[in-house]
Design a protein around this motif. Structure first.
Motif, mmCIF file in Angstrom:
data_model
loop_
_atom_site.group_PDB
_atom_site.id
_atom_site.type_symbol
_atom_site.label_atom_id
_atom_site.label_comp_id
_atom_site.label_asym_id
_atom_site.label_seq_id
_atom_site.Cartn_x
_atom_site.Cartn_y
_atom_site.Cartn_z
ATOM 1 N N UNK A 1 -11.045 -1.019 -10.587
ATOM 2 C CA UNK A 1 -11.170 -1.147 -9.122
ATOM 3 C C UNK A 1 -10.982 0.171 -8.376
ATOM 4 N N UNK A 2 -10.242 1.124 -8.981
ATOM 5 C CA UNK A 2 -10.032 2.458 -8.402
ATOM 6 C C UNK A 2 -9.409 2.405 -7.004
ATOM 7 N N UNK A 3 -8.521 1.439 -6.793
ATOM 8 C CA UNK A 3 -7.858 1.298 -5.491
ATOM 9 C C UNK A 3 -6.973 2.508 -5.193
ATOM 10 N N UNK A 4 -6.133 2.877 -6.135
ATOM 11 C CA UNK A 4 -5.230 4.006 -5.927
ATOM 12 C C UNK A 4 -6.025 5.305 -5.717
ATOM 13 N N UNK A 5 -7.076 5.444 -6.497
ATOM 14 C CA UNK A 5 -7.922 6.638 -6.370
ATOM 15 C C UNK A 5 -8.508 6.733 -4.969
ATOM 16 N N UNK B 1 0.831 -1.209 0.000
ATOM 17 C CA UNK B 1 0.000 0.000 0.000
ATOM 18 C C UNK B 1 0.866 1.260 0.000
ATOM 19 N N UNK B 2 1.938 1.243 0.800
ATOM 20 C CA UNK B 2 2.806 2.422 0.850
ATOM 21 C C UNK B 2 3.450 2.668 -0.511
ATOM 22 N N UNK B 3 3.842 1.600 -1.175
ATOM 23 C CA UNK B 3 4.486 1.746 -2.481
ATOM 24 C C UNK B 3 3.514 2.220 -3.553
ATOM 25 N N UNK B 4 2.301 1.658 -3.600
ATOM 26 C CA UNK B 4 1.391 2.087 -4.666
ATOM 27 C C UNK B 4 0.843 3.485 -4.380
ATOM 28 N N UNK B 5 0.764 3.854 -3.113
ATOM 29 C CA UNK B 5 0.368 5.220 -2.776
ATOM 30 C C UNK B 5 1.361 6.218 -3.372
ATOM 31 N N UNK B 6 2.626 5.779 -3.492
ATOM 32 C CA UNK B 6 3.670 6.628 -4.059
ATOM 33 C C UNK B 6 3.839 6.408 -5.561
ATOM 34 N N UNK B 7 2.953 5.598 -6.149
ATOM 35 C CA UNK B 7 2.917 5.487 -7.596
ATOM 36 C C UNK B 7 3.577 4.265 -8.202
ATOM 37 N N UNK C 1 -2.138 -9.879 -4.337
ATOM 38 C CA UNK C 1 -1.484 -8.571 -4.238
ATOM 39 C C UNK C 1 -1.578 -7.783 -5.547
ATOM 40 N N UNK C 2 -1.505 -8.472 -6.698
ATOM 41 C CA UNK C 2 -1.598 -7.734 -7.960
ATOM 42 C C UNK C 2 -2.984 -7.124 -8.138
ATOM 43 N N UNK C 3 -4.010 -7.862 -7.740
ATOM 44 C CA UNK C 3 -5.377 -7.358 -7.875
ATOM 45 C C UNK C 3 -5.658 -6.248 -6.876
ATOM 46 N N UNK C 4 -5.325 -6.487 -5.605
ATOM 47 C CA UNK C 4 -5.710 -5.525 -4.572
ATOM 48 C C UNK C 4 -4.888 -4.243 -4.625
ATOM 49 N N UNK C 5 -3.768 -4.274 -5.362
ATOM 50 C CA UNK C 5 -2.930 -3.078 -5.484
ATOM 51 C C UNK C 5 -2.798 -2.578 -6.916
ATOM 52 N N UNK C 6 -3.482 -3.203 -7.852
ATOM 53 C CA UNK C 6 -3.423 -2.853 -9.277
ATOM 54 C C UNK C 6 -1.985 -2.582 -9.721
ATOM 55 N N UNK C 7 -1.133 -3.594 -9.526
ATOM 56 C CA UNK C 7 0.273 -3.473 -9.895
ATOM 57 C C UNK C 7 0.752 -4.791 -10.495
ATOM 58 N N UNK C 8 1.917 -4.750 -11.156
ATOM 59 C CA UNK C 8 2.573 -5.965 -11.596
ATOM 60 C C UNK C 8 3.569 -6.422 -10.548
#
Length: 296
Positions: free
Chosen positions: A276-280, A171-177, A215-222
């Protein structure tokens, strides 16, 4: 930037204390990946010499890390490729405490680096969540924040092994992009307790297969995950893989020693976030999940 990233993961049986043999194999896999057009290669945790920190030779080897890191920088520059050379255990014990008769505990950090195609180090990360048997030997990065690294393959976050069990780190990492999270690891079947193994001998495989996809789904990341593989018995199971939201696993190495090159379609990260708009949500003012930890 084009949405396709050609990346590589290498996994093999890492021989304890055989630092030059392991290093030579790592360089071989890096060259093979570059020949296949990979723009980034990721190696496993402890890839140089395993993890036997009670051995005096191991402690000595941790003082030589700079020469190996410099070799990777030169190789990245020669091949024009980005590298995350797994993790390197670094000895930062003050010179005054390195006397063999000193009773001071060595100051060891388990560090992952991101090396650019120019050979420059763009960022690094010291393992924060240290696995229980490691805690006697390794020093955590503690409350240092997780940072995102701007790289030629996009915005990257680095985590190491047991960090995968902590959603807060992601979460901390995706919050930072962060768009891609890279996770070198040294994960064994016997990280599960004997009691757990009585119920499911593949408990740790199930743990990783489930968690990495979630983790990929809940954080929309690779995610790029590199583990150790092969060797005697069934202690190590590999499972190095590349995972993306929407589609899941796009490359899985099983338990063979090799290098795997795959294309990551980063358009899937955009599609997942738009869906999912998780980051938003987590960037909204007044976001209702604020992590407060206490001993209470």
């Amino acid at each position: 930037m084009a949405p396709i990233r050609r990346v590589a993961v290498a996994q093999w049986y890492i021989k304890e204390l055989a630092i030059d043999e392991n290093h030579a194999k790592a360089c071989q896999f890096i060259r093979e990946a570059a020949a296949q057009g990979a723009k980034l290669v990721v190696l496993p945790e402890y890839h140089l010499n395993g993890f036997t920190p009670s051995n005096p030779l191991y402690i000595h080897q941790t003082t030589t890390y700079k020469s190996y890191l410099q070799t990777y920088q030169s190789l990245a520059r020669d091949l024009s490729i980005s590298l995350v050379p797994g993790t390197i255990v670094e000895n930062h014990t003050p010179t005054s405490a390195q006397d063999p008769d000193s009773n001071e505990k060595p100051l060891l950090y388990n560090t992952a680096y991101f090396i650019a195609p120019t050979g420059d180090i763009l960022g690094s990360y010291r393992k924060k969540n240290i696995w229980h048997p490691e805690r006697e030997y390794l020093t955590s990065s503690g409350e240092e924040p997780h940072e995102v690294i701007e790289t030629p393959v996009g915005k990257v976050g680095l985590l190491v092994c047991w960090d995968v069990a902590f959603p807060e780190a992601f979460r901390e990492l995706i919050l930072k992009g962060a768009e891609i999270i890279i996770i070198p690891t040294f994960w064994s079947r016997y990280d599960a307790s004997p009691e757990a193994l009585q119920y499911n001998r593949s408990s740790e495989v199930l743990f990783l297969e489930s968690t990495l996809t979630a983790r990929t789904f809940e954080n929309t990341c690779g995610i790029i995950f590199a583990n150790v593989a092969g060797g005697p018995g069934d202690q190590y199971f590999g499972l190095s893989r590349v995972v993306l939201p929407v589609v899941g696993v796009v490359g899985d190495m099983g338990n063979k020693e090799d290098v795997m090159v795959v294309d990551m379609d980063m358009g899937l990260v955009r599609i997942a976030e738009e869906n999912y708009k998780v980051r938003q949500d987590i960037k909204k003012e007044g976001w209702h999940y604020v992590y407060r930890h206490s001993a209470a």
